[in-house]
Scaffold this motif. Structure first.
Motif, PDB file in Angstrom:
ATOM      1  N   ARG A 130      31.058 -59.814 -53.146  1.00  0.00           N
ATOM      2  CA  ARG A 130      30.475 -61.020 -53.793  1.00  0.00           C
ATOM      3  C   ARG A 130      29.369 -60.679 -54.458  1.00  0.00           C
ATOM      4  NH1 ARG A 130      31.951 -63.803 -48.925  1.00  0.00           N
ATOM      5  NH2 ARG A 130      30.016 -63.121 -47.980  1.00  0.00           N
ATOM      6  N   SER A 131      28.525 -59.851 -54.304  1.00  0.00           N
ATOM      7  CA  SER A 131      27.374 -59.498 -55.086  1.00  0.00           C
ATOM      8  C   SER A 131      27.950 -58.738 -56.392  1.00  0.00           C
ATOM      9  CB  SER A 131      26.202 -58.633 -54.202  1.00  0.00           C
ATOM     10  OG  SER A 131      26.774 -57.655 -53.904  1.00  0.00           O
ATOM     11  N   ILE A 187      34.474 -61.101 -55.720  1.00  0.00           N
ATOM     12  CA  ILE A 187      34.992 -62.435 -54.961  1.00  0.00           C
ATOM     13  C   ILE A 187      33.898 -63.223 -55.202  1.00  0.00           C
ATOM     14  CG2 ILE A 187      35.263 -63.200 -52.875  1.00  0.00           C
ATOM     15  CD1 ILE A 187      36.191 -60.724 -51.891  1.00  0.00           C
ATOM     16  N   THR A 188      34.336 -64.599 -55.745  1.00  0.00           N
ATOM     17  CA  THR A 188      33.665 -65.672 -55.850  1.00  0.00           C
ATOM     18  C   THR A 188      33.726 -66.924 -54.851  1.00  0.00           C
ATOM     19  OG1 THR A 188      34.877 -66.538 -57.469  1.00  0.00           O
ATOM     20  CG2 THR A 188      33.116 -65.107 -58.273  1.00  0.00           C
ATOM     21  N   THR A 228      29.971 -59.388 -48.342  1.00  0.00           N
ATOM     22  CA  THR A 228      28.850 -59.558 -49.116  1.00  0.00           C
ATOM     23  C   THR A 228      28.701 -58.504 -50.252  1.00  0.00           C
ATOM     24  OG1 THR A 228      27.541 -60.311 -47.005  1.00  0.00           O
ATOM     25  CG2 THR A 228      26.369 -59.403 -48.834  1.00  0.00           C
TER      26      THR A 228
END
Length: 153
Positions: A115-116, A120-121, A112
């Protein structure tokens, strides 16, 4: 009595659960915040809950009992169900246990954050045929294990 709950909004293995539940004569409850088509089978029900974060999760945790099974990708929901003595299984066939859930929660939190931060997408890869096969095998193993352990017919 052994019961299967499905965190249904994004569950890709509903049809597989229906097949196993029918063969094993188990009740299934799908929990979602929108209507969805379910088989015309008295053992399969749809519980529609209000929209909102964790509303479906909260409903499942309130209803689930020891020896029940929840099918979910939601790691915090799996953790809550395990704490109530239920079994949690991912659509990929991975079974969460008391021993593994802590690592899964930590990995989820790390992902998390990554991603934020944009490191990482994207999300998880699509479910493959081998994942569905493993899920079917693991679900059947879990059901048989619970039945043997508690001599549930």
């Amino acid at each position: 009595m052994l019961h299967i709950f499905i965190d249904a909004d994004s569950c890709p293995v509903k049809e597989e659960v229906y097949r196993v539940a029918k063969r094993c004569e188990l009740d299934v409850t799908l929990v979602a915040n929108t209507w969805m088509r379910i088989p015309n089978d008295p053992r399969i029900t749809l519980e529609i809950v209000a929209a909102g974060p964790d509303v479906a999760d909260d409903w499942i945790v309130e209803q689930i009992q020891e020896n029940d099974i929840v099918v979910t990708n939601d790691i915090p929901l799996a953790d809550r169900c395990i704490k109530k003595g239920a079994c949690a299984i991912k659509p990929t066939g991975k079974i969460y246990t008391e021993e593994s859930i802590g690592d899964a929660l930590a990995t989820r939190d790390l992902m998390t954050e990554l991603r934020s931060a944009g490191v990482i997408t994207g999300g998880p890869p699509p479910l493959k045929k081998c994942d569905r096969s493993l899920f079917l095998q693991q679900l059947d193993n879990v059901i048989q294990s619970i039945r043997r352990k508690y001599k549930l017919a």
